[in-house]
Write a protein that holds these residues in place. Structure first.
Motif, PDB file in Angstrom:
ATOM      1  N   UNK A 179       0.833  -1.201   0.000  1.00  0.00           N
ATOM      2  CA  UNK A 179       0.000   0.000   0.000  1.00  0.00           C
ATOM      3  C   UNK A 179       0.869   1.254   0.000  1.00  0.00           C
ATOM      4  N   UNK A 180       1.918   1.244   0.821  1.00  0.00           N
ATOM      5  CA  UNK A 180       2.818   2.395   0.908  1.00  0.00           C
ATOM      6  C   UNK A 180       3.547   2.617  -0.414  1.00  0.00           C
ATOM      7  N   UNK A 181       3.953   1.520  -1.047  1.00  0.00           N
ATOM      8  CA  UNK A 181       4.642   1.621  -2.340  1.00  0.00           C
ATOM      9  C   UNK A 181       3.711   2.228  -3.388  1.00  0.00           C
ATOM     10  N   UNK A 182       2.461   1.756  -3.398  1.00  0.00           N
ATOM     11  CA  UNK A 182       1.471   2.271  -4.359  1.00  0.00           C
ATOM     12  C   UNK A 182       1.193   3.756  -4.107  1.00  0.00           C
ATOM     13  N   UNK A 183       1.082   4.133  -2.828  1.00  0.00           N
ATOM     14  CA  UNK A 183       0.834   5.531  -2.481  1.00  0.00           C
ATOM     15  C   UNK A 183       2.010   6.412  -2.868  1.00  0.00           C
ATOM     16  N   UNK A 184       3.212   5.905  -2.669  1.00  0.00           N
ATOM     17  CA  UNK A 184       4.411   6.655  -3.023  1.00  0.00           C
ATOM     18  C   UNK A 184       4.459   6.913  -4.530  1.00  0.00           C
ATOM     19  N   UNK A 185       4.093   5.880  -5.291  1.00  0.00           N
ATOM     20  CA  UNK A 185       4.067   6.009  -6.754  1.00  0.00           C
ATOM     21  C   UNK A 185       3.015   7.030  -7.184  1.00  0.00           C
ATOM     22  N   UNK A 186       1.839   6.962  -6.550  1.00  0.00           N
ATOM     23  CA  UNK A 186       0.761   7.895  -6.874  1.00  0.00           C
ATOM     24  C   UNK A 186       1.152   9.320  -6.509  1.00  0.00           C
ATOM     25  N   UNK A 187       1.830   9.457  -5.368  1.00  0.00           N
ATOM     26  CA  UNK A 187       2.263  10.779  -4.925  1.00  0.00           C
ATOM     27  C   UNK A 187       3.273  11.377  -5.907  1.00  0.00           C
ATOM     28  N   UNK A 188       4.164  10.534  -6.433  1.00  0.00           N
ATOM     29  CA  UNK A 188       5.160  11.003  -7.409  1.00  0.00           C
ATOM     30  C   UNK A 188       4.474  11.494  -8.682  1.00  0.00           C
ATOM     31  N   UNK A 189       3.443  10.760  -9.110  1.00  0.00           N
ATOM     32  CA  UNK A 189       2.686  11.157 -10.304  1.00  0.00           C
ATOM     33  C   UNK A 189       1.982  12.494 -10.080  1.00  0.00           C
ATOM     34  N   UNK A 190       1.366  12.633  -8.903  1.00  0.00           N
ATOM     35  CA  UNK A 190       0.671  13.882  -8.583  1.00  0.00           C
ATOM     36  C   UNK A 190       1.641  15.058  -8.492  1.00  0.00           C
ATOM     37  N   UNK A 191       2.827  14.790  -7.992  1.00  0.00           N
ATOM     38  CA  UNK A 191       3.829  15.849  -7.871  1.00  0.00           C
ATOM     39  C   UNK A 191       4.237  16.366  -9.246  1.00  0.00           C
TER      40      UNK A 191
ATOM     41  N   UNK B 209       3.726  20.105 -10.641  1.00  0.00           N
ATOM     42  CA  UNK B 209       4.813  20.926 -11.196  1.00  0.00           C
ATOM     43  C   UNK B 209       4.440  21.475 -12.567  1.00  0.00           C
ATOM     44  N   UNK B 210       3.818  20.589 -13.381  1.00  0.00           N
ATOM     45  CA  UNK B 210       3.413  21.001 -14.728  1.00  0.00           C
ATOM     46  C   UNK B 210       2.361  22.101 -14.671  1.00  0.00           C
ATOM     47  N   UNK B 211       1.363  21.906 -13.800  1.00  0.00           N
ATOM     48  CA  UNK B 211       0.307  22.915 -13.659  1.00  0.00           C
ATOM     49  C   UNK B 211       0.843  24.223 -13.075  1.00  0.00           C
ATOM     50  N   UNK B 212       1.756  24.090 -12.130  1.00  0.00           N
ATOM     51  CA  UNK B 212       2.348  25.281 -11.499  1.00  0.00           C
ATOM     52  C   UNK B 212       3.135  26.091 -12.534  1.00  0.00           C
ATOM     53  N   UNK B 213       3.825  25.384 -13.387  1.00  0.00           N
ATOM     54  CA  UNK B 213       4.585  26.061 -14.453  1.00  0.00           C
ATOM     55  C   UNK B 213       3.623  26.796 -15.388  1.00  0.00           C
ATOM     56  N   UNK B 214       2.542  26.118 -15.779  1.00  0.00           N
ATOM     57  CA  UNK B 214       1.535  26.730 -16.648  1.00  0.00           C
ATOM     58  C   UNK B 214       0.896  27.933 -15.959  1.00  0.00           C
ATOM     59  N   UNK B 215       0.629  27.782 -14.669  1.00  0.00           N
ATOM     60  CA  UNK B 215       0.045  28.876 -13.884  1.00  0.00           C
ATOM     61  C   UNK B 215       0.977  30.086 -13.865  1.00  0.00           C
ATOM     62  N   UNK B 216       2.241  29.861 -13.623  1.00  0.00           N
ATOM     63  CA  UNK B 216       3.220  30.943 -13.558  1.00  0.00           C
ATOM     64  C   UNK B 216       3.356  31.656 -14.907  1.00  0.00           C
TER      65      UNK B 216
ATOM     66  N   UNK C  28      -9.231  28.033 -14.118  1.00  0.00           N
ATOM     67  CA  UNK C  28      -9.245  26.576 -14.347  1.00  0.00           C
ATOM     68  C   UNK C  28      -8.026  25.916 -13.719  1.00  0.00           C
ATOM     69  N   UNK C  29      -6.866  26.529 -13.961  1.00  0.00           N
ATOM     70  CA  UNK C  29      -5.621  25.972 -13.414  1.00  0.00           C
ATOM     71  C   UNK C  29      -5.648  25.991 -11.892  1.00  0.00           C
ATOM     72  N   UNK C  30      -6.191  27.083 -11.343  1.00  0.00           N
ATOM     73  CA  UNK C  30      -6.256  27.210  -9.886  1.00  0.00           C
ATOM     74  C   UNK C  30      -7.115  26.102  -9.276  1.00  0.00           C
ATOM     75  N   UNK C  31      -8.236  25.805  -9.947  1.00  0.00           N
ATOM     76  CA  UNK C  31      -9.118  24.737  -9.464  1.00  0.00           C
ATOM     77  C   UNK C  31      -8.415  23.380  -9.536  1.00  0.00           C
ATOM     78  N   UNK C  32      -7.679  23.172 -10.635  1.00  0.00           N
ATOM     79  CA  UNK C  32      -6.941  21.918 -10.787  1.00  0.00           C
ATOM     80  C   UNK C  32      -5.869  21.778  -9.711  1.00  0.00           C
ATOM     81  N   UNK C  33      -5.221  22.889  -9.409  1.00  0.00           N
ATOM     82  CA  UNK C  33      -4.194  22.868  -8.360  1.00  0.00           C
ATOM     83  C   UNK C  33      -4.802  22.536  -6.999  1.00  0.00           C
TER      84      UNK C  33
END
Length: 232
Positions: free
Chosen positions: A45-57, A61-68, A106-111
């Protein structure tokens, strides 16, 4: 055929079986083995969560860049001197500004959505870590308790096994072979007396012809439970 030797053998073997069952059915053993499964599940479970967290990160980052980038564009558009541009250009600037603001919303809501998911993962990870820690404590405690019992009983089992080995030389080889075969198949007791014309193990009635055979040779294999019936 003298059946008494194998009955003495069975009686001594029963002492071993009781000790073996005490170990096999030990509650501490069941608990610590169950904890192994829980520990594996929490790690997965921890491994799966870690992988999911990496994907979300990465998504963050991509959305934050677009936002900036959009924020920068908004600044450029909004800082234009409206007194120095034509009406058409002013309309274009207004449209661009409106589009940028919409994109920013839109980006703000996604963030915000990503932030909620990250918080959810962190909460699950915390729960998984706590569950793993509790399982590890129980695993250690119950495994130690089982090993302590095992250290006490195994020497007793080994000693009785030596005693029973000495008895084998006086037991009829055919009966001993039948006994060991059924012992390996978890059939116990192996030798049972005939009781009211029935098998003393499964209580199935013995046909008359088979009873006569039993009286002549001293023992008979039960067709139902495979135990060896002896005539008292």
């Amino acid at each position: 055929m003298d059946i008494n030797k194998i009955l003495d053998y069975q009686k001594k073997d029963f002492e071993i079986i009781k000790l073996e069952r005490q170990l096999e059915n030990n509650e501490d053993k069941k608990i610590y083995q169950n904890m192994v499964g829980i520990i594996k599940d929490t790690k997965n479970k921890s491994t799966a969560l870690d992988k999911e967290a990496s994907t979300l990160l990465e998504e963050y980052k991509s959305l934050k860049h677009t936002y900036d980038e959009n924020l920068k564009s908004c600044g450029i558009v909004l800082n234009k001197d409206i007194e120095k541009i034509s009406e058409d250009d002013l309309n274009n600037v207004a449209n661009v500004a409106e589009n940028l603001i919409n994109n920013m919303n839109i980006i703000e809501k996604k963030l915000m959505y990503l932030a909620e998911r990250v918080n959810g993962i962190l909460s699950q990870f915390k729960d998984s870590k706590k569950k793993n820690s509790e399982a590890m404590k129980q695993y250690t405690a119950h495994k130690n308790a089982y090993e302590k019992l095992s250290e006490e009983l195994k020497p007793q089992i080994e000693e009785k096994q030596k005693e029973i080995k000495k008895l084998e030389k006086d037991v009829d080889a055919t009966l001993l072979s039948k006994y060991k075969q059924r012992r390996a198949d978890k059939i116990y007791p192996v030798f049972v007396p005939v009781t009211d014309k029935a098998c003393g193990g499964c209580r199935m009635e013995i046909p008359t012809a088979s009873l006569e055979k039993l009286k002549k040779q001293g023992f008979l294999e039960c067709e139902h439970c495979r135990r060896i019936i002896y005539f008292v």
